[in-house]
Write a protein that holds these residues in place. Structure first.
Motif, PDB file in Angstrom:
ATOM      1  N   ALA A 131      12.488  15.437  47.019  1.00 56.79           N
ATOM      2  CA  ALA A 131      11.154  15.398  46.414  1.00 56.79           C
ATOM      3  C   ALA A 131      11.237  15.923  44.988  1.00 56.79           C
ATOM      4  O   ALA A 131      11.618  17.078  44.770  1.00 56.79           O
ATOM      5  N   THR A 168       1.284  16.781  36.977  1.00 56.19           N
ATOM      6  CA  THR A 168       2.504  16.714  37.780  1.00 56.19           C
ATOM      7  C   THR A 168       2.476  15.451  38.623  1.00 56.19           C
ATOM      8  O   THR A 168       1.578  15.270  39.457  1.00 56.19           O
ATOM      9  N   ARG A 199      13.535  20.212  47.106  1.00 60.41           N
ATOM     10  CA  ARG A 199      12.546  20.088  46.042  1.00 60.41           C
ATOM     11  C   ARG A 199      13.182  20.376  44.688  1.00 60.41           C
ATOM     12  O   ARG A 199      13.954  21.323  44.532  1.00 60.41           O
ATOM     13  N   GLU A 245       9.312  16.720  41.411  1.00 61.71           N
ATOM     14  CA  GLU A 245       8.075  16.919  40.673  1.00 61.71           C
ATOM     15  C   GLU A 245       8.350  16.604  39.208  1.00 61.71           C
ATOM     16  O   GLU A 245       9.285  17.148  38.615  1.00 61.71           O
ATOM     17  N   THR A 265      10.051  10.370  45.079  1.00 58.27           N
ATOM     18  CA  THR A 265      11.095  10.668  46.053  1.00 58.27           C
ATOM     19  C   THR A 265      12.296   9.770  45.795  1.00 58.27           C
ATOM     20  O   THR A 265      12.147   8.567  45.571  1.00 58.27           O
ATOM     21  N   ARG A 298       4.775  12.868  41.262  1.00 62.70           N
ATOM     22  CA  ARG A 298       5.792  13.071  42.291  1.00 62.70           C
ATOM     23  C   ARG A 298       6.531  11.785  42.597  1.00 62.70           C
ATOM     24  O   ARG A 298       5.934  10.708  42.605  1.00 62.70           O
ATOM     25  N   ARG A 310      12.158  20.144  40.292  1.00 59.60           N
ATOM     26  CA  ARG A 310      11.225  19.829  39.209  1.00 59.60           C
ATOM     27  C   ARG A 310      12.022  19.344  38.009  1.00 59.60           C
ATOM     28  O   ARG A 310      12.965  20.010  37.570  1.00 59.60           O
ATOM     29  N   PRO A 370       4.868  11.066  49.772  1.00 60.18           N
ATOM     30  CA  PRO A 370       5.631  12.306  49.596  1.00 60.18           C
ATOM     31  C   PRO A 370       6.759  12.413  50.610  1.00 60.18           C
ATOM     32  O   PRO A 370       6.679  11.852  51.714  1.00 60.18           O
TER      33      PRO A 370
END
Length: 314
Positions: free
Chosen positions: A139, A167, A101, A141, A171, A169, A103, A94
């Motif tokens: 990051a 979900t 952040r 999602e 990077t 993740r 999504r 992460p």
């Protein structure tokens, strides 16, 4: 600006950040190993066909088969697997606390992009376009609203699946200002090949200005117009949101800043008045199977009024 999906070298061999570098290393190693194996196999075939009898007897002996057909492949493949997993382990780590952040949700057949605050609340929404600052990890999602998709921006990181109800993740980081193409890398239905996006990496101060303008545009009430009236009366507002108006549909992309985007139609068209007119009027001719119906029932003047309104959404 950099185009990611065209030219040489291919984007997977041209990393623009630390999270794509391991992918390039693995790609070169596997390509080199594949070339070596191919050369050895061709050489063995040549010996078996035209080689001296002594060589042919040795090549077909039990010892040669056990060594070169069983032991060597097992050792080499196991070593490659362990080395590759160790090299790419950082892709699943992460991002540090405080990282930007976002999504990204895969939908048939486009990407919903939502910028999040530190608590994970949505503060701005876009479609098929992600803006990031250079030199900073972001990051992401990953989610899906329907079937399995996969998010891949080859210049910036490896790919990762977007799975309904889960979900994942990932990077990414861009160390150079540019425009980097992304795709869905998992077959997801009829228009899979026409599902793309773009990541735009800005210098940090430029990103700050872009972000301020984006937030200001979302907070600014939009005046009514003939085009907006047609937009709502034709049913567009049932599927699309325009911040600051009564259009709050959630089925399709958020259109608050659609005129400022670089692409339309899920990343497949350049954004200009001609392509926007074609997309609004006949999207099924451009991207068959997408969830936006044709609006060929509109009179040409009405279609132009809607496009004129959309061009004000920057």
């Amino acid at each position: 600006m950099t185009e990611a999906l065209f030219g040489w070298p291919p984007p997977v061999l041209d990393p623009m950040g630390p999270y794509a570098e391991p992918v390039r290393t693995v790609a070169w190693a596997l390509s080199g190993m594949g070339a070596l194996v191919t050369t050895l196999v061709v050489a063995a075939l040549f010996v078996a066909w035209r080689g001296p009898p002594v060589w042919r007897a040795r090549l077909g002996g039990q010892t040669s088969i056990l060594v070169f057909g069983v032991a060597l492949p097992a050792v080499v493949l196991a070593a490659l697997l362990i080395w590759g997993l160790m090299l790419t382990a950082k892709l699943d780590r992460p991002a540090a606390d405080g990282a930007m952040r976002v999504r990204v949700t895969g939908e048939m057949w486009w990407f919903r992009v939502q910028y999040l605050d530190p608590q994970g609340r949505v503060i701005a929404e876009d479609a098929n376009e992600l803006h990031i600052p250079t030199g900073q990890p972001v990051a992401i999602e990953l989610a899906s609203a329907d079937v399995i998709h996969s998010f891949w921006v080859p210049h910036l990181s490896g790919k990762k699946d977007m799975i309904p109800g889960r979900t994942n993740r990932l990077t990414v980081q861009a160390d150079r200002i540019g425009r980097y193409g992304g795709v869905c890398a998992e077959y997801c239905g009829r228009a899979h090949a026409l599902m793309g996006m773009v990541v735009i990496a800005h210098a940090p101060d430029e990103f700050g200005r872009w972000w301020g303008a984006r937030r200001a545009a979302a907070a600014t009430p939009k005046p009514d117009s003939a085009g907006f009236a047609l937009f709502t009366d034709s049913g567009c507002a049932a599927c699309h949101t325009v911040d600051g108006t009564r259009a709050v549909g959630r089925t399709g992309p958020n259109l608050t800043n659609v005129a400022a985007r670089q692409t339309l139609g899920g990343g497949i068209l350049p954004n200009n008045r001609g392509t926007m007119t074609g997309w609004v009027g006949h999207s099924q001719s451009i991207k068959p199977g997408n969830r936006m119906p044709n609006y060929d029932r509109l009179e040409p003047r009405q279609l132009q009024d809607i496009v004129t309104y959309l061009e004000t959404l920057k």
